[in-house]
Write a protein that holds these residues in place. Structure first.
Motif, PDB file in Angstrom:
ATOM      1  N   PRO A   1       0.889  -1.131   0.137  1.00  0.00           N
ATOM      2  CA  PRO A   1       0.025   0.584  -0.145  1.00  0.00           C
ATOM      3  C   PRO A   1       1.004   1.040   0.165  1.00  0.00           C
ATOM      4  N   ASN A   2       0.113   2.278  -0.415  1.00  0.00           N
ATOM      5  CA  ASN A   2       0.713   3.761  -0.368  1.00  0.00           C
ATOM      6  C   ASN A   2       1.868   4.250   0.444  1.00  0.00           C
ATOM      7  N   THR A   3       0.879   3.437   1.902  1.00  0.00           N
ATOM      8  CA  THR A   3       1.207   3.986   3.029  1.00  0.00           C
ATOM      9  C   THR A   3       2.492   3.519   3.829  1.00  0.00           C
ATOM     10  N   VAL A   4       3.014   2.524   3.088  1.00  0.00           N
ATOM     11  CA  VAL A   4       4.368   2.600   3.593  1.00  0.00           C
ATOM     12  C   VAL A   4       5.609   3.143   3.096  1.00  0.00           C
ATOM     13  N   ASP A   5       6.462   3.061   4.341  1.00  0.00           N
ATOM     14  CA  ASP A   5       7.792   4.520   3.926  1.00  0.00           C
ATOM     15  C   ASP A   5       8.445   2.810   3.211  1.00  0.00           C
ATOM     16  N   GLY A   6       9.253   2.532   2.252  1.00  0.00           N
ATOM     17  CA  GLY A   6       9.633   1.944   1.432  1.00  0.00           C
ATOM     18  C   GLY A   6      10.907   2.466   1.982  1.00  0.00           C
ATOM     19  N   ASP A   7      11.644   3.385   2.386  1.00  0.00           N
ATOM     20  CA  ASP A   7      13.182   3.867   2.534  1.00  0.00           C
ATOM     21  C   ASP A   7      13.827   2.865   3.528  1.00  0.00           C
ATOM     22  N   LYS A   8      12.780   2.635   4.950  1.00  0.00           N
ATOM     23  CA  LYS A   8      12.791   2.351   6.436  1.00  0.00           C
ATOM     24  C   LYS A   8      12.206   0.709   6.163  1.00  0.00           C
ATOM     25  N   ILE A   9      11.723   0.233   5.250  1.00  0.00           N
ATOM     26  CA  ILE A   9      12.765  -1.052   5.258  1.00  0.00           C
ATOM     27  C   ILE A   9      13.377  -2.123   6.015  1.00  0.00           C
ATOM     28  N   GLU A  10      12.696  -3.106   6.504  1.00  0.00           N
ATOM     29  CA  GLU A  10      13.824  -3.666   7.258  1.00  0.00           C
ATOM     30  C   GLU A  10      14.249  -4.914   7.288  1.00  0.00           C
ATOM     31  N   ALA A  11      14.601  -6.514   6.888  1.00  0.00           N
ATOM     32  CA  ALA A  11      14.440  -7.749   7.264  1.00  0.00           C
ATOM     33  C   ALA A  11      15.643  -8.425   8.260  1.00  0.00           C
ATOM     34  N   THR A  12      14.312  -9.247   9.132  1.00  0.00           N
ATOM     35  CA  THR A  12      15.953  -9.841  10.037  1.00  0.00           C
ATOM     36  C   THR A  12      15.201 -11.730   9.405  1.00  0.00           C
ATOM     37  N   TYR A  13      16.224 -12.791   9.818  1.00  0.00           N
ATOM     38  CA  TYR A  13      15.851 -13.624   9.798  1.00  0.00           C
ATOM     39  C   TYR A  13      16.181 -14.832  11.321  1.00  0.00           C
ATOM     40  N   ASN A  14      15.465 -15.312  12.030  1.00  0.00           N
ATOM     41  CA  ASN A  14      15.663 -15.847  13.722  1.00  0.00           C
ATOM     42  C   ASN A  14      14.714 -17.108  13.362  1.00  0.00           C
ATOM     43  N   GLU A  15      15.767 -18.015  13.527  1.00  0.00           N
ATOM     44  CA  GLU A  15      14.902 -19.582  13.585  1.00  0.00           C
ATOM     45  C   GLU A  15      14.182 -19.838  13.366  1.00  0.00           C
TER      46      GLU A  15
ATOM     47  N   ALA B   1       9.928  -5.840   8.324  1.00  0.00           N
ATOM     48  CA  ALA B   1       8.989  -4.609   8.660  1.00  0.00           C
ATOM     49  C   ALA B   1       8.833  -3.424   8.241  1.00  0.00           C
ATOM     50  N   LEU B   2       7.716  -3.015   7.622  1.00  0.00           N
ATOM     51  CA  LEU B   2       7.448  -2.394   6.899  1.00  0.00           C
ATOM     52  C   LEU B   2       6.582  -1.443   7.323  1.00  0.00           C
ATOM     53  N   PRO B   3       7.194  -0.036   7.951  1.00  0.00           N
ATOM     54  CA  PRO B   3       6.774   0.859   8.324  1.00  0.00           C
ATOM     55  C   PRO B   3       5.934   1.698   7.457  1.00  0.00           C
ATOM     56  N   LYS B   4       4.650   2.428   8.280  1.00  0.00           N
ATOM     57  CA  LYS B   4       4.206   3.100   7.979  1.00  0.00           C
ATOM     58  C   LYS B   4       4.409   4.535   8.012  1.00  0.00           C
ATOM     59  N   ARG B   5       4.362   5.565   6.870  1.00  0.00           N
ATOM     60  CA  ARG B   5       4.992   6.854   6.830  1.00  0.00           C
ATOM     61  C   ARG B   5       3.875   8.113   7.861  1.00  0.00           C
ATOM     62  N   GLU B   6       4.597   8.712   8.253  1.00  0.00           N
ATOM     63  CA  GLU B   6       4.775   9.356   9.008  1.00  0.00           C
ATOM     64  C   GLU B   6       2.782   9.945   8.758  1.00  0.00           C
ATOM     65  N   GLU B   7       2.512  10.377   8.062  1.00  0.00           N
ATOM     66  CA  GLU B   7       1.480  10.953   7.868  1.00  0.00           C
ATOM     67  C   GLU B   7       0.296  10.134   7.553  1.00  0.00           C
ATOM     68  N   ALA B   8       0.550   8.570   7.249  1.00  0.00           N
ATOM     69  CA  ALA B   8      -0.272   7.477   7.619  1.00  0.00           C
ATOM     70  C   ALA B   8      -0.907   6.799   9.079  1.00  0.00           C
ATOM     71  N   LYS B   9      -0.016   7.176   9.748  1.00  0.00           N
ATOM     72  CA  LYS B   9      -0.067   6.865  11.190  1.00  0.00           C
ATOM     73  C   LYS B   9      -1.466   7.964  11.538  1.00  0.00           C
ATOM     74  N   GLU B  10      -1.991   6.740  12.380  1.00  0.00           N
ATOM     75  CA  GLU B  10      -3.671   7.324  12.967  1.00  0.00           C
ATOM     76  C   GLU B  10      -2.872   7.830  13.950  1.00  0.00           C
ATOM     77  N   LYS B  11      -3.597   9.757  14.220  1.00  0.00           N
ATOM     78  CA  LYS B  11      -3.078  10.511  15.453  1.00  0.00           C
ATOM     79  C   LYS B  11      -4.487  10.929  16.004  1.00  0.00           C
ATOM     80  N   PRO B  12      -3.739  11.132  17.768  1.00  0.00           N
ATOM     81  CA  PRO B  12      -4.672  10.775  18.493  1.00  0.00           C
ATOM     82  C   PRO B  12      -5.902  12.074  18.349  1.00  0.00           C
ATOM     83  N   ALA B  13      -7.124  11.660  18.459  1.00  0.00           N
ATOM     84  CA  ALA B  13      -7.954  12.476  18.847  1.00  0.00           C
ATOM     85  C   ALA B  13      -7.225  13.373  19.182  1.00  0.00           C
ATOM     86  N   ARG B  14      -8.133  15.461  19.059  1.00  0.00           N
ATOM     87  CA  ARG B  14      -7.434  15.878  19.509  1.00  0.00           C
ATOM     88  C   ARG B  14      -9.058  17.172  20.475  1.00  0.00           C
ATOM     89  N   LEU B  15      -9.253  18.178  20.566  1.00  0.00           N
ATOM     90  CA  LEU B  15      -9.842  18.961  21.234  1.00  0.00           C
ATOM     91  C   LEU B  15      -9.370  20.214  20.354  1.00  0.00           C
TER      92      LEU B  15
END
Length: 143
Positions: free
Chosen positions: A105-119, A125-139
Motif C-alpha cells: 500500500p502507498n502508506t508504507v515508507d519504502g526507505d525504512k523497510i528492514e528484514a531479519t531472519y531468526n529461527e 518490517a514495513l513502517p508506515k509513513r508518518e502522515e499515514a499513522k493514525e493521530k490521536p483525537a484532539r480537542l
C-alpha cells in the motif's frame, strides 16, 4: 447550506480493497520448485510485518527487492546429495527456490523497510509513513 460528511480513511470501503482479497495483493502466482512457505501479514499502528516461515534456509539464501511499490521475496538453496558404493557414485544437485511478489500500500515508507531472519522465520518490517499513522483525537478550541 453545506453538508458535513463523515469520512473514515480506515473504514470498511477502504479496507475492502485490502482485506477483501489479501492484505498485500500478490502480483504473480508464486514461482517455485518444492513447497511455497507460509506467509503471515500483521498490521499495527506503526506499520506492517510480513513473516515468512522458511526453516532450513539461511539468511544469505534470501533476496528482497523493492521496485516502486512491488516487494519481491525470493530464496534459492542448492542441495547436494552424494552416494557412493563400490560400483558407482551418484550425485544429485537440487535447487529449492520460491518467489513471491506483493504490492505494498502507498502508506508504507519504502526507505525504512528492514528484514531479519531468526529461527526459520524471515520477518520484514514495513513502517508506515508518518502522515499515514493514525493521530490521536484532539480537542479544537473555538476562538
Amino acid at each position: 447550506m453545506s453538508t458535513l460528511v463523515k469520512t473514515h480513511f480506515a473504514g470498511p470501503s477502504y479496507l475492502n480493497g485490502f482485506f477483501g482479497k489479501e492484505l498485500f495483493n500478490e502480483y504473480n502466482t508464486p514461482a517455485f520448485s518444492g513447497s511455497v512457505p507460509a506467509v503471515n501479514v500483521i498490521e499495527n499502528q506503526e506499520g506492517f510485518r510480513i513473516e515468512v516461515a522458511a526453516p532450513g534456509l539461511q539468511k544469505g539464501d534470501f533476496k528482497l527487492n523493492l521496485e516502486k511499490n512491488q516487494l519481491t521475496i525470493s530464496a534459492q538453496k542448492e542441495v547436494k546429495e552424494e552416494e557412493s558404493n563400490e560400483k558407482y557414485t551418484r550425485r544429485e544437485f537440487k535447487y529449492n527456490s520460491f518467489q513471491r511478489t506483493f504490492t505494498l500500500p502507498n502508506t508504507v515508507d519504502g526507505d525504512k523497510i528492514e528484514a531479519t531472519y531468526n529461527e526459520g522465520v524471515l520477518s520484514i518490517a514495513l513502517p508506515k509513513r508518518e502522515e499515514a499513522k493514525e493521530k490521536p483525537a484532539r480537542l479544537i478550541e473555538i476562538a
